[in-house]
Design a protein around this motif. Sequence first.
Motif, mmCIF file in Angstrom:
data_model
loop_
_atom_site.group_PDB
_atom_site.id
_atom_site.type_symbol
_atom_site.label_atom_id
_atom_site.label_comp_id
_atom_site.label_asym_id
_atom_site.label_seq_id
_atom_site.Cartn_x
_atom_site.Cartn_y
_atom_site.Cartn_z
ATOM 1 N N VAL A 40 -4.663 10.990 0.543
ATOM 2 C CA VAL A 40 -3.031 11.278 0.694
ATOM 3 C C VAL A 40 -2.363 9.989 0.996
ATOM 4 O O VAL A 40 -2.679 9.196 1.944
ATOM 5 C CB VAL A 40 -2.889 12.448 1.545
ATOM 6 C CG1 VAL A 40 -1.109 12.447 1.568
ATOM 7 C CG2 VAL A 40 -3.488 13.543 1.587
ATOM 8 N N LEU A 41 -1.494 9.476 -0.001
ATOM 9 C CA LEU A 41 -0.870 8.230 0.388
ATOM 10 C C LEU A 41 0.639 8.493 1.413
ATOM 11 O O LEU A 41 1.352 9.396 0.732
ATOM 12 C CB LEU A 41 -0.300 7.739 -0.836
ATOM 13 C CG LEU A 41 -1.405 7.365 -2.004
ATOM 14 C CD1 LEU A 41 -1.214 6.413 -3.142
ATOM 15 C CD2 LEU A 41 -2.827 6.513 -1.269
ATOM 16 N N THR A 85 6.103 16.702 -1.943
ATOM 17 C CA THR A 85 7.463 16.562 -1.747
ATOM 18 C C THR A 85 7.761 17.524 -0.779
ATOM 19 O O THR A 85 7.331 18.979 -0.772
ATOM 20 C CB THR A 85 8.424 16.802 -3.069
ATOM 21 O OG1 THR A 85 8.214 15.590 -3.738
ATOM 22 C CG2 THR A 85 9.867 16.667 -2.519
ATOM 23 N N VAL A 86 8.379 16.913 0.474
ATOM 24 C CA VAL A 86 8.687 18.282 1.533
ATOM 25 C C VAL A 86 10.065 18.645 1.390
ATOM 26 O O VAL A 86 10.943 18.020 1.169
ATOM 27 C CB VAL A 86 8.621 17.426 2.864
ATOM 28 C CG1 VAL A 86 8.964 18.098 4.119
ATOM 29 C CG2 VAL A 86 7.333 16.933 2.985
ATOM 30 N N THR A 119 2.865 10.915 -1.213
ATOM 31 C CA THR A 119 3.957 11.700 -0.447
ATOM 32 C C THR A 119 5.382 10.740 -0.914
ATOM 33 O O THR A 119 5.410 9.636 -0.716
ATOM 34 C CB THR A 119 3.823 11.605 0.926
ATOM 35 O OG1 THR A 119 4.022 10.498 1.490
ATOM 36 C CG2 THR A 119 2.626 12.660 1.390
ATOM 37 N N THR A 120 6.417 11.570 -1.229
ATOM 38 C CA THR A 120 7.637 11.061 -1.487
ATOM 39 C C THR A 120 8.732 11.777 -1.200
ATOM 40 O O THR A 120 8.582 13.289 -1.968
ATOM 41 C CB THR A 120 7.760 10.474 -3.077
ATOM 42 O OG1 THR A 120 8.842 9.758 -3.095
ATOM 43 C CG2 THR A 120 7.210 11.226 -4.017
ATOM 44 N N ALA A 155 11.402 2.308 2.787
ATOM 45 C CA ALA A 155 11.852 3.029 1.593
ATOM 46 C C ALA A 155 10.702 3.671 1.126
ATOM 47 O O ALA A 155 11.027 4.335 -0.147
ATOM 48 C CB ALA A 155 12.251 1.650 0.463
ATOM 49 N N GLY A 156 9.688 3.797 1.611
ATOM 50 C CA GLY A 156 8.564 4.860 1.038
ATOM 51 C C GLY A 156 7.617 4.217 -0.006
ATOM 52 O O GLY A 156 7.718 2.932 -0.239
ATOM 53 N N LEU A 157 6.784 4.953 -0.855
ATOM 54 C CA LEU A 157 6.044 4.611 -1.700
ATOM 55 C C LEU A 157 6.863 3.823 -2.878
ATOM 56 O O LEU A 157 7.789 4.395 -3.290
ATOM 57 C CB LEU A 157 5.069 5.427 -2.343
ATOM 58 C CG LEU A 157 4.040 5.862 -1.099
ATOM 59 C CD1 LEU A 157 3.159 7.203 -1.847
ATOM 60 C CD2 LEU A 157 2.939 4.773 -0.910
#
Length: 249
Positions: A116-117, A138-139, A83-84, A123-125
């Motif tokens: 699911v990562l 991506t949302v 997820t990013t 700052a996220g992955l």
Amino acid sequence: MPSETPQPSFVLVRPQMGENIGAAARAMWNFGLDRMRIVAPRDGWPNPKAVAMASGAGRLLDEAQMAADLPEALADCTYVFATTARPRELTKPVFSPEGAMKKAAELIGQGEKVAVLFGPERAGLENDDIAKANAIITVPVNPEFASLNLGQCVLLTAYEWRRQADTVPEEVTDLGKNDWATNAEIEALVTHYEDRLVEAGYFFPPEKAPGMKTVFRNLWSRMRLTRADVQMLHGIMRQMVRWKEHSDK
């Protein structure tokens, strides 16, 4: 014990705050998910703040699998989503949460192990994390405020899984006498090739080597390999090295 209901594993990568880990557990259990994996939590483990925030979902924290790094957390997985919210310079399929969980349901229905990562809150992955995934989620959020809280992102993805879970197909893909390669087997193969390429001086100049290695690993994660494929590719590299050594004599 985790339930036997077919489902993906949710992997929290280097989470920073215990409260967010607890919120993620609560969000997962809201939608019937109970397979949590935690990679290198910043404040150590167990974390009393996580337990307090989880409320009635404390069982997920007790049963969560702990891992020192991401390869360990993904060792038994055959397909991984990352997820990013930020654009990346890595070529991968990009799914909406709904599309990703539909794909996950199809894969799990065929006997695969899906993860699911979710990245750390600040700052996220990182790109190196995403390079280990097969696809991106991506949302579609407001571009002027794209940041999602860890618990919110887990909640949204878990909700989409719940919507798709009843559509898991009964059939299993016929792989003959073969199986999909696990993440651990892919990691060993990539390391084998990377080590030989380092010896050959491929990753040059030195200042560009880290970025070249990330792109190289990203290439492998886009390919679906069986265990037979992995064995064959190991054999090809071993034979090439033997041939080179023989030709140099």
